[in-house]
Design an enzyme around this catalytic site. Structure first.
Site, short mmCIF file in Angstrom:
data_model
loop_
_atom_site.label_atom_id
_atom_site.label_comp_id
_atom_site.label_asym_id
_atom_site.label_seq_id
_atom_site.Cartn_x
_atom_site.Cartn_y
_atom_site.Cartn_z
N LYS A 147 0.84 -1.20 0.00
CA LYS A 147 0.00 0.00 0.00
C LYS A 147 0.88 1.25 0.00
CE LYS A 147 -1.85 2.72 3.07
NZ LYS A 147 -1.85 4.03 2.39
N GLY A 161 7.39 4.66 8.08
CA GLY A 161 6.53 5.83 8.30
C GLY A 161 6.75 6.39 9.69
N SER A 162 5.70 6.95 10.25
CA SER A 162 5.84 7.65 11.53
C SER A 162 5.96 6.67 12.70
CB SER A 162 4.64 8.57 11.76
OG SER A 162 3.46 7.79 11.83
N THR A 163 6.59 7.14 13.76
CA THR A 163 6.76 6.30 14.95
C THR A 163 5.40 5.97 15.56
OG1 THR A 163 8.96 7.20 15.32
CG2 THR A 163 7.89 6.21 17.23
N GLY A 171 3.88 3.21 13.54
CA GLY A 171 4.72 2.02 13.74
C GLY A 171 4.42 1.34 15.07
N GLU A 187 10.58 0.78 10.01
CA GLU A 187 11.57 1.83 9.78
C GLU A 187 10.85 3.14 10.04
OE1 GLU A 187 13.35 4.62 8.74
OE2 GLU A 187 13.39 4.07 6.61
N CYS A 211 13.69 10.56 6.62
CA CYS A 211 13.73 10.06 7.99
C CYS A 211 15.14 10.18 8.58
CB CYS A 211 13.24 8.63 8.06
SG CYS A 211 13.93 7.60 6.77
N GLU A 225 10.72 15.18 15.22
CA GLU A 225 10.96 15.14 13.78
C GLU A 225 10.05 16.18 13.11
OE1 GLU A 225 9.78 11.49 11.69
OE2 GLU A 225 11.74 11.54 10.74
P1 TAP Z 1 2.22 7.72 8.53
O1 TAP Z 1 0.84 8.04 8.93
O2 TAP Z 1 3.04 6.88 9.41
O3 TAP Z 1 2.12 7.07 7.08
C1 TAP Z 1 2.94 6.04 6.56
C2 TAP Z 1 2.10 4.99 5.84
O4 TAP Z 1 1.28 4.27 6.77
C3 TAP Z 1 1.14 5.57 4.81
O5 TAP Z 1 0.99 4.67 3.73
C4 TAP Z 1 -0.13 5.67 5.63
O6 TAP Z 1 -1.28 5.77 4.83
C5 TAP Z 1 -0.08 4.37 6.40
N1 TAP Z 1 -0.89 4.34 7.62
C6 TAP Z 1 -1.42 5.37 8.32
N2 TAP Z 1 -2.07 4.90 9.41
C7 TAP Z 1 -1.95 3.55 9.40
C8 TAP Z 1 -2.39 2.51 10.27
N3 TAP Z 1 -3.07 2.77 11.37
N4 TAP Z 1 -2.07 1.23 9.96
C9 TAP Z 1 -1.35 0.94 8.86
N5 TAP Z 1 -0.91 1.88 8.00
C10 TAP Z 1 -1.19 3.18 8.27
O7 TAP Z 1 3.00 9.06 8.25
P2 TAP Z 1 2.35 10.43 7.73
O8 TAP Z 1 1.06 10.73 8.39
O9 TAP Z 1 2.37 10.37 6.27
O10 TAP Z 1 3.40 11.47 8.26
C11 TAP Z 1 3.35 11.94 9.61
C12 TAP Z 1 4.73 12.14 10.17
O11 TAP Z 1 5.43 10.92 10.14
C13 TAP Z 1 5.60 13.10 9.37
O12 TAP Z 1 5.42 14.40 9.74
C14 TAP Z 1 6.98 12.60 9.67
O13 TAP Z 1 7.44 13.16 10.86
C15 TAP Z 1 6.79 11.13 9.86
N6 TAP Z 1 7.13 10.34 8.67
C16 TAP Z 1 8.25 9.61 8.74
C17 TAP Z 1 8.62 8.88 7.64
C18 TAP Z 1 9.85 8.08 7.71
S1 TAP Z 1 10.47 7.54 6.38
N7 TAP Z 1 10.41 7.79 8.84
C19 TAP Z 1 7.88 8.86 6.49
C20 TAP Z 1 6.69 9.59 6.45
C21 TAP Z 1 6.35 10.33 7.57
P3 TAP Z 1 -1.74 7.23 4.33
O14 TAP Z 1 -0.55 8.02 3.96
O15 TAP Z 1 -2.53 6.91 3.14
O16 TAP Z 1 -2.47 7.81 5.48
#
Ligand code: TAP
Length: 478
Positions: free
Chosen positions: A184, A236-238, A241, A258, A292, A389
């Site tokens: 996804k 993705g986000s902590t 995770g 990660e 990240c 972050e």
């Molecule tokens: P997340 O919400 O963690 O999104 C990462 C992925 O997980 C997306 O595909 C998201 O879908 C999906 N997701 C969201 N909620 C989920 C759940 N309950 N169960 C399974 N999958 C789920 O990150 P974000 O909202 O895009 O960003 C928020 C913050 O996270 C950023 O500001 C940043 O600090 C951090 N972030 C960190 C990283 C890395 S690489 N460490 C990457 C992105 C963001 P949708 O996007 O479709 O909601």
């Protein structure tokens, strides 16, 4: 700060063929979603709607997992490694052939500068598939025993900051090891994953080996919680995770996470100054700071602080913010309105907590999501901008006197993904690398990636490694 009107470069836009709507890629074919509501993906630089995307609901998730299971049982799980390798090489070559188009698509959907998607993301994506293709018939050397076995069906959820690169990091090792996948992509960046689905068709990959299901967080949640899944890989986000780790606790599912970071980029007084300034800029402004492992905490030795800051500000004044499709652009668009709001909010917190904020004079487009490169000085370790972050083009600067103090400050974070050290002394590099609690330590460089190198974190940055031989272990039964 003045604003100008954004006009995307027309010639680049012409090489991509974006359909008005996309279905889900399940069992080798694009199919209509049965129970979700479609959503739109937009260009963050112009807010133009690029396409309508299907949302996979629980019934679609179930269909995709079952297709992956069937492909695993009937074809992929028993196929000799040398034959799996042929498909992976074919995919790698198709990515190379279509790399211009994929780079433009990535920049349109994500907002990153074309120079980065063309020269960094796409070459690394192809390299990742080539690298793991080479492993498919040599798995007995992967560190998982003499007769390593795949895990089965992998559920993979990826973020929006490096959409195609994160897909490659997830899919290439999984397929090389003999697993099938349901992936996804993030809601805001689905287009290159859907183009990758077409590449799977072009490569004649057996149906069901790769399934791409689009949707928001709840689709991701339904996927990782599905009982037919053997392995969960998430970036993705902590916060998410942590929720995933909880939801799979007590099941047989293997998990790799990660997550976030707050890397220290540490500059000693004997560092090569020109190279260091470029490294600081690359460390925090590459990909708008949506990285990240970004070098978001700059630790500078006090004796060179004035010089480093003066030169850094001068260099920041030369950065061009604007059209992601213009090859002279250094900093593109922020990926979404939500992310922009988060960057603005944390930057305001930085000011409220008493740190000094500075950005160069720069014109920002009137339409779309933009944030000027920003540096905060006078930051203390207790400030939120030093601890959380921000995931944007915002640098927090702290100082230190001795190497021991640098180590203490660098490690004073709940994260542990990466760090950078800038010094002329080889012995100091080795000592620092030993002391820093970070999965990756770069020396006199930053944000360098290679498919042969394992990547991953300590503490709240997650667990498991991606890349290199170690990346295969996450997809093999021990
Ligand atoms: P997340 O919400 O963690 O999104 C990462 C992925 O997980 C997306 O595909 C998201 O879908 C999906 N997701 C969201 N909620 C989920 C759940 N309950 N169960 C399974 N999958 C789920 O990150 P974000 O909202 O895009 O960003 C928020 C913050 O996270 C950023 O500001 C940043 O600090 C951090 N972030 C960190 C990283 C890395 S690489 N460490 C990457 C992105 C963001 P949708 O996007 O479709 O909601």
């Amino acid at each position: 700060m003045s604003r100008f009107e954004y006009a995307p470069a027309p010639e680049s836009r012409a090489i991509v063929d974006i359909k008005s709507s996309y279905g889900l890629f399940i069992n080798g074919a694009f199919t209509e979603a049965t129970d979700g509501k479609p959503f739109k993906t937009v260009s963050p630089a112009s807010e133009e709607v690029l396409a309508e995307i299907s949302e996979a609901g629980p019934a679609d998730v179930d269909k995709a997992v079952k297709a992956a299971r069937k492909a695993y049982d009937k074809v992929w799980g028993t196929m000799p490694g040398r034959d799996r390798a042929k498909y992976l090489y074919r995919i790698a070559r198709l990515i190379q052939e279509r790399s211009r188009e994929l780079a433009v698509l990535e920049s349109l959907d994500n907002g990153k500068p074309i120079r980065e998607s063309r020269d960094v993301d796409l070459p690394l994506v192809a390299a990742h598939f080539f690298y793991y293709a080479g492993w498919a018939d040599k798995l007995e050397y992967a560190g998982a025993g003499e007769n390593p076995q795949p895990l089965g069906v992998a559920a993979q959820v990826i973020p929006w900051n490096f959409p195609l690169m994160m897909l490659a990091w997830k899919i290439a090792p999984a397929l090389a090891a003999g697993n099938t996948v349901v992936l996804k992509p993030a809601e805001t960046t689905p287009l290159t994953a859907l183009a990758f689905a077409e590449i799977c068709q072009q490569a004649d990959l057996p149906p069901g080996v790769v399934n791409i299901i689009t949707g928001a967080g709840r689709t991701g949640q339904a996927l990782v919680e599905h009982e037919g899944v053997d392995k969960v890989a998430f970036t993705g986000s902590t916060a998410v995770g942590r929720a995933i780790a909880k939801s799979v606790a007590g099941t047989d599912k293997k998990v790799t996470l990660e997550l976030g970071g707050k890397a220290a980029n540490i500059v000693f007084e004997d560092a090569p100054i020109d190279q260091t300034i470029e490294g600081i800029v690359n460390g925090i402004f590459f990909n708008q700071g949506h990285v990240c492992c970004a070098g978001s905490r700059l630790l500078v030795q006090e004796s060179v602080y004035d010089e480093v800051l003066a030169r850094l500000k001068r260099r920041m004044g030369t950065l061009r913010v604007g059209d992601p499709l213009d090859k002279n652009t250094d900093i593109g668009a922020i990926n979404s309105a939500e992310q922009l709001a988060r960057i603005r909010e944390l930057s305001q917190v930085g000011e409220d907590e008493g740190a000094e904020r500075w950005s160069p004079e720069c014109e920002l487009p009137t339409q779309g999501y933009w944030f000027a490169p920003t540096v905060f000085t006078g930051v203390s370790q207790a400030h939120r901008i030093a601890r959380e972050e921000i995931f944007g083009p915002v640098l927090s600067v702290l100082t230190f006197r001795t190497p021991a103090e640098a180590v203490e400050k660098a490690n004073n974070t709940p994260f542990g993904l990466s760090a950078g050290v800038w010094t002329d002394k080889g012995s100091r590099i080795l000592w620092m690398a030993d002391q820093l609690r970070a999965g990756v330590v770069w020396a006199n460089t930053f944000n360098r990636f290679d498919p042969t190198s394992p990547f991953g974190g300590y503490k709240e940055s997650g667990y498991g490694r991606e890349g290199g031989r170690h990346g295969l272990e996450a997809y093999l039964a021990h």
